[in-house]
Design a protein around this motif. Structure first.
Motif, PDB file in Angstrom:
ATOM      1  N   GLN A  19     111.339 111.708  17.722  1.00  0.00           N
ATOM      2  CA  GLN A  19     112.534 112.526  17.886  1.00  0.00           C
ATOM      3  C   GLN A  19     112.988 113.103  16.560  1.00  0.00           C
ATOM      4  O   GLN A  19     113.421 114.272  16.460  1.00  0.00           O
ATOM      5  N   THR A  20     112.823 112.335  15.507  1.00  0.00           N
ATOM      6  CA  THR A  20     113.208 112.818  14.175  1.00  0.00           C
ATOM      7  C   THR A  20     112.295 113.998  13.752  1.00  0.00           C
ATOM      8  O   THR A  20     112.763 114.997  13.196  1.00  0.00           O
ATOM      9  N   ILE A  21     110.978 113.836  14.051  1.00  0.00           N
ATOM     10  CA  ILE A  21     110.028 114.901  13.692  1.00  0.00           C
ATOM     11  C   ILE A  21     110.335 116.167  14.472  1.00  0.00           C
ATOM     12  O   ILE A  21     110.319 117.302  13.941  1.00  0.00           O
ATOM     13  N   GLU A  22     110.610 116.014  15.761  1.00  0.00           N
ATOM     14  CA  GLU A  22     110.940 117.176  16.585  1.00  0.00           C
ATOM     15  C   GLU A  22     112.189 117.859  16.069  1.00  0.00           C
ATOM     16  O   GLU A  22     112.274 119.106  16.001  1.00  0.00           O
ATOM     17  N   ASP A  23     113.163 117.054  15.723  1.00  0.00           N
ATOM     18  CA  ASP A  23     114.420 117.648  15.204  1.00  0.00           C
ATOM     19  C   ASP A  23     114.142 118.392  13.879  1.00  0.00           C
ATOM     20  O   ASP A  23     114.691 119.495  13.613  1.00  0.00           O
ATOM     21  N   GLY A  24     113.275 117.771  13.026  1.00  0.00           N
ATOM     22  CA  GLY A  24     112.943 118.451  11.766  1.00  0.00           C
ATOM     23  C   GLY A  24     112.178 119.734  11.979  1.00  0.00           C
ATOM     24  O   GLY A  24     112.373 120.726  11.253  1.00  0.00           O
ATOM     25  N   LEU A  25     111.300 119.705  13.028  1.00  0.00           N
ATOM     26  CA  LEU A  25     110.514 120.900  13.323  1.00  0.00           C
ATOM     27  C   LEU A  25     111.409 122.023  13.822  1.00  0.00           C
ATOM     28  O   LEU A  25     111.247 123.189  13.476  1.00  0.00           O
ATOM     29  N   LYS A  26     112.358 121.693  14.630  1.00  0.00           N
ATOM     30  CA  LYS A  26     113.272 122.698  15.167  1.00  0.00           C
ATOM     31  C   LYS A  26     114.163 123.266  14.074  1.00  0.00           C
ATOM     32  O   LYS A  26     114.538 124.456  14.078  1.00  0.00           O
ATOM     33  N   ASN A  27     114.515 122.397  13.150  1.00  0.00           N
ATOM     34  CA  ASN A  27     115.474 122.829  12.121  1.00  0.00           C
ATOM     35  C   ASN A  27     114.771 123.456  10.892  1.00  0.00           C
ATOM     36  O   ASN A  27     115.448 123.918   9.940  1.00  0.00           O
ATOM     37  N   ALA A  28     113.428 123.402  10.826  1.00  0.00           N
ATOM     38  CA  ALA A  28     112.712 123.965   9.652  1.00  0.00           C
ATOM     39  C   ALA A  28     112.855 125.484   9.641  1.00  0.00           C
ATOM     40  O   ALA A  28     112.574 126.149  10.647  1.00  0.00           O
ATOM     41  N   SER A  29     113.254 125.965   8.527  1.00  0.00           N
ATOM     42  CA  SER A  29     113.494 127.419   8.426  1.00  0.00           C
ATOM     43  C   SER A  29     112.620 128.092   7.351  1.00  0.00           C
ATOM     44  O   SER A  29     112.743 129.308   7.120  1.00  0.00           O
ATOM     45  N   SER A  30     111.783 127.254   6.717  1.00  0.00           N
ATOM     46  CA  SER A  30     110.948 127.844   5.675  1.00  0.00           C
ATOM     47  C   SER A  30     109.607 127.116   5.644  1.00  0.00           C
ATOM     48  O   SER A  30     109.454 126.029   6.229  1.00  0.00           O
ATOM     49  N   ALA A  31     108.663 127.703   4.970  1.00  0.00           N
ATOM     50  CA  ALA A  31     107.337 127.102   4.864  1.00  0.00           C
ATOM     51  C   ALA A  31     107.372 125.825   4.064  1.00  0.00           C
ATOM     52  O   ALA A  31     106.648 124.874   4.341  1.00  0.00           O
ATOM     53  N   ASN A  32     108.221 125.802   3.085  1.00  0.00           N
ATOM     54  CA  ASN A  32     108.347 124.595   2.265  1.00  0.00           C
ATOM     55  C   ASN A  32     108.793 123.399   3.095  1.00  0.00           C
ATOM     56  O   ASN A  32     108.267 122.304   2.968  1.00  0.00           O
ATOM     57  N   GLN A  33     109.744 123.635   3.966  1.00  0.00           N
ATOM     58  CA  GLN A  33     110.237 122.553   4.838  1.00  0.00           C
ATOM     59  C   GLN A  33     109.147 122.107   5.803  1.00  0.00           C
ATOM     60  O   GLN A  33     109.017 120.923   6.110  1.00  0.00           O
ATOM     61  N   LEU A  34     108.323 123.033   6.265  1.00  0.00           N
ATOM     62  CA  LEU A  34     107.235 122.660   7.161  1.00  0.00           C
ATOM     63  C   LEU A  34     106.192 121.845   6.423  1.00  0.00           C
ATOM     64  O   LEU A  34     105.622 120.879   6.981  1.00  0.00           O
ATOM     65  N   ARG A  35     105.926 122.176   5.118  1.00  0.00           N
ATOM     66  CA  ARG A  35     104.977 121.380   4.353  1.00  0.00           C
ATOM     67  C   ARG A  35     105.497 119.938   4.165  1.00  0.00           C
ATOM     68  O   ARG A  35     104.747 118.978   4.284  1.00  0.00           O
ATOM     69  N   VAL A  36     106.779 119.861   3.848  1.00  0.00           N
ATOM     70  CA  VAL A  36     107.364 118.508   3.686  1.00  0.00           C
ATOM     71  C   VAL A  36     107.253 117.711   4.982  1.00  0.00           C
ATOM     72  O   VAL A  36     106.895 116.542   5.008  1.00  0.00           O
ATOM     73  N   LEU A  37     107.504 118.411   6.067  1.00  0.00           N
ATOM     74  CA  LEU A  37     107.421 117.728   7.388  1.00  0.00           C
ATOM     75  C   LEU A  37     105.990 117.324   7.686  1.00  0.00           C
ATOM     76  O   LEU A  37     105.714 116.234   8.228  1.00  0.00           O
ATOM     77  N   GLU A  38     105.035 118.203   7.296  1.00  0.00           N
ATOM     78  CA  GLU A  38     103.631 117.899   7.537  1.00  0.00           C
ATOM     79  C   GLU A  38     103.211 116.690   6.710  1.00  0.00           C
ATOM     80  O   GLU A  38     102.481 115.805   7.189  1.00  0.00           O
ATOM     81  N   GLU A  39     103.657 116.636   5.447  1.00  0.00           N
ATOM     82  CA  GLU A  39     103.312 115.504   4.594  1.00  0.00           C
ATOM     83  C   GLU A  39     103.870 114.183   5.173  1.00  0.00           C
ATOM     84  O   GLU A  39     103.221 113.150   5.142  1.00  0.00           O
ATOM     85  N   ARG A  40     105.096 114.289   5.706  1.00  0.00           N
ATOM     86  CA  ARG A  40     105.711 113.067   6.301  1.00  0.00           C
ATOM     87  C   ARG A  40     104.901 112.607   7.506  1.00  0.00           C
ATOM     88  O   ARG A  40     104.667 111.403   7.704  1.00  0.00           O
ATOM     89  N   ILE A  41     104.474 113.581   8.319  1.00  0.00           N
ATOM     90  CA  ILE A  41     103.683 113.234   9.504  1.00  0.00           C
ATOM     91  C   ILE A  41     102.367 112.601   9.094  1.00  0.00           C
ATOM     92  O   ILE A  41     101.912 111.593   9.684  1.00  0.00           O
ATOM     93  N   GLU A  42     101.714 113.155   8.064  1.00  0.00           N
ATOM     94  CA  GLU A  42     100.442 112.609   7.608  1.00  0.00           C
ATOM     95  C   GLU A  42     100.620 111.183   7.079  1.00  0.00           C
ATOM     96  O   GLU A  42      99.785 110.310   7.310  1.00  0.00           O
TER      97      GLU A  42
END
Length: 908
Positions: A19-42
Motif C-alpha cells: 500500500q505504501t508503494i502504491e501510494d508512492g507511485l500515485k504521488n510520484a510527480s517526477s522521474a527522480n521520485q520514480l527512481r527512488v521508489l524503484e530503488e526502494r522496491i529493489e
C-alpha cells in the motif's frame, strides 16, 4: 504467504508495504521520485529473496534428515518381515505335528475308554452274579443286613444291565434260574415286610438295639419312606404313651400344686426334645438330613394333640372360664368410689373435722353407694393370690411352648441339606408350627384369658392398694433435717459454716405411699409373666392396658388426693409436735410438752447422756421457737403438707420405678431369648395356607440374632420400644402433674414467706453506710442476711430432706426464681438510698446469699445474673466506663445498665 523467516513478513506487513508503494507511485510527480521508489522496491525485493532462500535451505535440510530416518526404518522393517516369515513357517510345521500327536492320543483314549467300559461291564456282571447269590443265601439263613447290603449293590448297578442279553445268558444258574429283573422286586417286597414286622416287634419290646438294626436296613432296599413312617409311628407312640401316663395319674385328684399343669407340659416337651436329640444323629446317618423333616412333622402333629389335651384339662380343672366371667362382671366399685367420691381415709393427713372432699368434686349418691356395697358383699370375687397363681401357670405354659418352638425351629432348619437362601442369614419358621392347632388355641384362647386375668390383677391391685394404703410418717426425714439445722453456727463468705453435706439430706428412699410399692411389685410380676409368654399379641395388649390403667386410674387416685388436701399459707413441717417426735426418735425416750393442755410453751427433757444433751437442747429451743411462731391449725397444716409431699413423691418415684422396670424387662427379654413371631405375619400366613392357588410366603426368623436395624426393626426391637414407652409416656404426664402441683405448693405455702424474707433482709434505706459503720471484712454478713440465711435453711431444708431429688429440683428453681426477682426489685427501689460503701456492703450480702442458695444446685446461679450485673454496675468508680465492658454477656438492656450505674446517691 502467511509466515516467512520467523514471522518477519506477515500478510499484514506485506499489505502495508504494498500500500505504501502504491501510494508512492500515485504521488510520484517526477522521474527522480520514480527512481527512488524503484530503488526502494529493489531493496525490499532483495530482502525478501534472501529470507526465502534462507527459509528454503533450512527446511530442505530438515526434510533430508527425515528421509534418511525413514530409509533406516524401512531397512529395519524389511528385516523384521523376513524373520516373521521364518517364524510363521516354523509355527505351521509345529501345528501340523501337534495335530498328528493329538489324533494319536485321541485314538489311544478311545481305546482306553472302551477297555475301561468293558472292564466295568465285566465287573458289574461279576458283582451282579455274586450279589444275587449273596441275597439268596442270606435270606435262606435270615441274615437280613447282609441281604439288604447285597440288594443295595444290585440297585446301584445300571438299570439296563439287568436286562442285558449277556447277563440273561450268564447270570442265571441251576440254583437260581430266575432272571435278575424278576428276582429283585420279589426280594425287595419280601425284605420290606420282614423289616417292618421286625421293627414293629422291636418297638413293642422297646428293644433299642433291634430298632436301630431294622431302621438302618430300609434305605438299603430303597424303602426310606416305609422306614421313616415306622420310625415316626414309634416315636409318636412313645410321646403319646408318656402323655397318657401323666394324664392318667391326675385323674380324680384335686388340689393339685401350683404350676402342676405347666410342669406337665414342660416334662412333655422335654421328652420330645430328648427323643429328637437322641434319634436325630441316627436318622441323619442312615437317611440324610432331609429325612428328619417328615419325622418332625409327624412328631409335631402328636405334640399338638397332647398339648391341646393338657391345656383343655388345665382350663377345666382350674375353672378358668368361670373365673374370667366373674372378673369381667366386676366393676371395681371401691376404686370408682375412691376416685370420684374419695371415700377412702386419708390416714390422718387431714385434721379432725376437716372435710375430705372439695365442693367441686363429683360425689356418688348415698343410695347408689349402698346398692354398690350390697352387690359387692354378695359377689364372690377371686383373690389376687388365686389370680396370680392362674396367670403364673398360664404364662409358664406359654413360655414352655415358646422354648419348645425355638428348639423345633432350630432342629427343623438344621435338617436342610443346603443353607437357607433367605437374606440376612434368616431361616424359616417351620410350617408345622405355623399350622399348629395348639398355637392357634394359644393365640385365640389362652392369650385372651391371660390378658383378662392380668388386666384384672393390675386394676384390682390398685383398688386393694388404695383400700389398705399406708402413708409413712416423715419423722426419720425430719430427724435428719433437725440434726443438720442444729449444726449450723453462723455464716461466712463461703456460706454455711456447717461441715454437713447437703447430699446427706437427700433421702435415698423418699417417703411415698404404699400404693406405689404395691403397684410396682404387681407390674413387675405381671409384665414379666407377659414377656415370658412369648406372644406378641399379649405383650402389646398388656402394655396398652397397663398404660391405660396407670394413666387414668392411678393418676386419678393421686389427683383426687391432691384435690382433697387443703394446704395452708406458710405451713411448715417443723411444728412442736413433729419436733417432739423427732426428739423421741433421736433419744429413744418419751418426752412431753409441759402443760400441753394449758398451752405452755416448753419441753420437759428426759434423762439422756451428756453426748446428746446439746442436740436435745437445740431441739428444745426449736420447739419453743416453733410454738411461738406457728399459729392455730399449724399441726393440721403440717399433716396436710406432709400428705401433699408424700403424694408428690409417689408420682415422682413411680415414674422412676417405671423407667427402672422398663430396663429390667428389656434385660429380662434379652436373657430369655424367646423366638417371638409377629402376630400379624402369622395371621397373614394362616390365611395364605387356607387359600388355594396362593403362594405361601414363609415367615422369616433369625435364630442367630434377635436384633434388627433402624430400617428393619426385629420383633424384639419393637417389643423393647413398647416396653420403654411405658416409662416415657407416664414420665411425660408425671412431669406435667408434678410441675403444676409443685407450683401450687409454692404459691400457697412458700411464695409469700419468701418475698417477706427478702423484704426484711434487704430494706431500701439500709445501704447508706459510713466509714464508721462499714465493716471491710468480706466474711461478715449483715445481721439481716444472717437471719435470712437461717430462715432460708429452716424453710428449704425440710423439703430437701423429704422430697425426691426431682421434686426438690423443681421446687428450688421456683423458690430461687422468686428470690432473684424479689431481690432485683428491692435493688431497683434503692435508687438514691445507696452510697459507695453501701454498694460494697450490698455486694457482700448478695454474694453470701447466692453462695448459700446455690449450694443445692450450682446452675441456680444463672437466676442471679441480672442481680449480679446490677450490683457490679453500682460498684463501678466514676472514672470507669460501661463501654469498657462491651465484651460481657449482658442480661440487662442498655437503658437498664445506665439506670443501674446511677442507683448510687454519690454518683457524680
Amino acid at each position: 504467504m502467511s509466515k516467512v523467516s520467523g514471522d518477519v513478513f506477515t500478510d499484514e506487513v506485506l499489505r502495508s508495504k504494498l500500500q505504501t508503494i502504491e501510494d508512492g507511485l500515485k504521488n510520484a510527480s517526477s522521474a527522480n521520485q520514480l527512481r527512488v521508489l524503484e530503488e526502494r522496491i529493489e531493496a525490499q525485493k532483495s530482502t525478501v529473496d534472501d529470507e526465502l532462500h534462507h527459509f528454503c535451505l533450512e527446511h530442505k535440510t530438515s526434510h533430508e534428515s527425515q528421509i534418511r530416518a525413514l530409509e533406516m526404518s524401512r531397512i529395519e522393517l524389511s528385516y523384521a518381515c523376513e524373520k516373521s516369515k521364518q517364524l510363521s513357517e516354523m509355527l505351521a510345521k509345529t501345528s501340523n505335528m501337534s495335530s498328528k500327536i493329538t489324533a494319536k492320543v485321541r485314538i489311544l483314549d478311545t481305546e482306553a475308554s472302551k477297555l475301561q467300559k468293558l472292564k466295568q461291564y465285566v465287573d458289574n456282571v461279576r458283582s451282579l452274579k455274586c450279589a444275587i447269590q449273596e441275597v439268596d443265601e442270606s435270606i435262606r439263613h435270615e441274615k437280613w443286613k447282609e441281604a439288604a447290603v447285597a440288594v443295595e449293590i444290585i440297585r446301584k448297578l445300571p438299570d439296563r444291565l439287568l436286562e442285558d442279553e449277556y447277563v440273561k445268558a450268564v447270570v442265571p444258574s441251576t440254583e437260581i434260574s430266575d432272571m435278575p429283573t424278576d428276582l429283585l422286586p420279589k426280594w425287595i417286597e419280601s425284605l420290606k415286610q420282614t423289616f417292618t414286622k421286625g421293627f414293629e416287634k422291636a418297638s413293642d419290646a422297646r428293644n433299642a438295639e433291634q430298632i436301630t438294626y431294622f431302621f438302618q436296613l430300609f434305605p438299603l432296599i430303597g424303602e426310606q419312606e416305609i422306614g421313616l413312617k415306622c420310625y415316626s409311628k414309634f416315636v409318636c407312640t412313645i410321646i403319646s404313651e408318656q402323655s397318657r401316663e401323666i394324664l392318667k395319674d391326675i385323674q380324680g385328684k384335686s388340689n393339685l400344686k401350683q404350676n402342676f399343669y405347666a410342669d406337665i407340659l414342660f416334662q412333655f416337651y422335654q421328652t420330645i426334645a430328648s427323643i429328637v436329640n437322641q434319634h436325630s444323629p441316627l436318622i441323619k446317618k442312615f437317611y440324610g438330613k432331609d429325612a428328619l423333616r417328615p419325622i418332625l412333622t409327624r412328631i409335631q402333629a402328636e405334640c399338638d394333640l397332647q398339648s391341646g389335651m393338657i391345656l383343655d384339662i388345665f382350663l377345666e380343672a382350674r375353672k378358668i372360664d368361670e373365673v374370667v366371667d366373674q372378673i369381667q362382671n366386676y366393676s371395681y366399685p371401691k376404686l370408682v368410689d375412691i376416685i370420684y367420691n374419695h371415700s377412702a381415709s386419708l390416714n390422718g393427713q387431714l385434721s379432725d373435722g376437716e372435710s375430705s372432699t372439695s365442693p367441686n368434686r363429683m360425689s356418688l349418691d348415698h343410695g347408689v353407694r349402698e346398692s354398690i356395697d350390697a352387690s359387692v358383699s354378695q359377689f364372690v370375687l377371686p383373690s389376687l393370690a388365686d389370680i396370680g397363681k392362674l396367670t403364673d401357670e398360664l404364662s409358664a405354659m406359654m413360655n414352655h411352648w415358646e422354648m419348645y418352638s425355638k428348639f423345633y425351629a432350630v432342629s427343623w432348619n438344621n435338617s436342610f441339606e443346603k443353607p437357607s437362601l433367605i437374606p440376612g442369614n434368616d431361616t424359616i419358621y417351620p410350617f408345622p408350627l405355623v399350622s399348629s392347632p395348639f398355637l392357634k388355641k394359644i393365640s385365640e384362647t389362652a392369650t385372651v384369658k391371660f390378658d383378662v386375668l392380668c388386666t384384672f390383677a393390675v386394676r384390682r391391685t390398685l383398688e386393694k392398694a388404695c383400700e389398705i394404703e399406708e402413708i409413712p410418717a416423715l419423722i426419720n426425714e425430719l430427724s435428719t433435717c433437725v440434726k443438720y439445722l442444729s449444726g449450723l453456727h453462723g455464716y461466712s463468705s463461703r456460706g454455711s459454716s456447717s461441715g454437713s453435706s447437703l447430699q446427706s439430706l437427700i433421702p435415698e428412699d423418699a417417703p411415698i405411699s404404699s400404693i406405689v410399692d404395691d403397684m410396682t411389685m404387681s407390674l413387675n410380676v405381671i409384665l414379666t409373666e407377659t414377656l415370658s409368654t412369648g406372644q406378641l399379641i399379649s405383650i402389646k395388649a398388656m402394655m396398652s392396658n397397663v398404660k391405660r390403667i396407670i394413666s387414668s386410674d392411678f393418676i386419678n387416685v393421686f389427683t383426687e388426693k391432691f384435690n382433697s388436701i387443703a394446704l395452708r399459707n406458710n405451713a411448715t413441717l417443723l411444728t412442736p409436735k413433729n419436733l417432739l417426735k423427732v426428739q423421741e426418735s433421736l433419744t429413744g425416750q418419751k418426752a412431753q410438752l409441759d402443760g400441753e393442755k394449758q398451752g405452755v410453751k416448753g419441753l420437759a427433757l428426759p434423762d439422756i447422756p451428756f453426748s446428746g444433751m446439746a442436740l436435745v437442747k437445740s431441739i428444745n429451743k426449736a420447739i419453743s421457737i416453733a410454738s411461738e411462731e406457728v399459729g392455730a391449725g399449724a399441726e393440721a397444716g403440717a399433716k396436710a403438707l406432709g400428705g401433699y409431699i408424700v403424694a408428690l413423691n409417689s408420682i415422682s418415684s413411680f415414674a422412676q420405678y417405671l423407667k427402672e422396670l422398663a430396663d429390667h424387662l428389656v434385660d429380662y427379654l434379652e436373657r430369655q431369648g424367646l423366638l417371638i413371631i409377629d402376630d400379624q405375619v402369622y395371621k397373614r400366613t394362616l390365611q395364605e395356607m387356607e387359600e388355594p392357588d396362593v403362594q405361601i410366603q414363609p415367615i422369616s426368623v433369625n435364630l442367630k440374632s434377635q436384633k434388627g436395624s433402624k430400617l428393619g426393626p426385629s420383633v424384639q426391637d419393637r417389643i423393647e420400644s413398647v416396653i420403654r414407652s411405658l416409662g416415657s409416656d407416664f414420665g411425660d404426664k408425671a412431669d406435667e402433674i408434678l410441675t403444676a402441683r409443685i407450683e401450687y405448693l409454692f404459691d400457697t405455702v412458700i411464695r409469700s414467706n419468701t418475698i417477706e424474707m427478702i423484704s426484711e433482709a434487704f430494706p431500701e434505706n439500709s445501704y447508706m453506710a459510713s466509714s464508721e459503720t462499714f465493716s471491710g471484712d468480706a466474711n461478715n454478713a449483715s445481721e439481716r442476711v444472717v437471719t435470712f440465711l437461717e430462715q432460708w435453711n429452716k424453710l428449704v431444708v425440710p423439703y430437701l430432706a423429704t422430697l425426691t431429688k426431682q421434686n426438690f429440683r423443681i421446687l428450688i428453681r421456683l423458690i430461687v426464681k422468686v428470690v432473684a426477682s424479689s431481690l432485683e426489685s428491692k435493688i431497683w427501689k434503692m435508687n438514691g438510698n445507696c452510697n459507695e460503701l453501701g454498694a460494697a456492703s450490698l455486694e457482700r450480702d448478695v454474694s453470701l446469699l447466692i453462695i448459700e442458695i446455690t449450694r443445692f444446685d450450682y446452675t441456680l446461679r444463672e437466676s442471679f445474673v441480672r442481680v449480679t450485673q446490677i450490683i457490679m454496675l453500682m460498684g463501678l468508680d466514676d472514672d470507669e466506663d460501661i463501654d469498657d465492658l462491651q465484651d460481657l454477656d449482658w442480661a440487662l438492656t442498655p437503658s437498664e445498665r445506665v439506670r443501674a450505674r446511677n442507683l448510687r446517691l454519690d454518683r457524680s
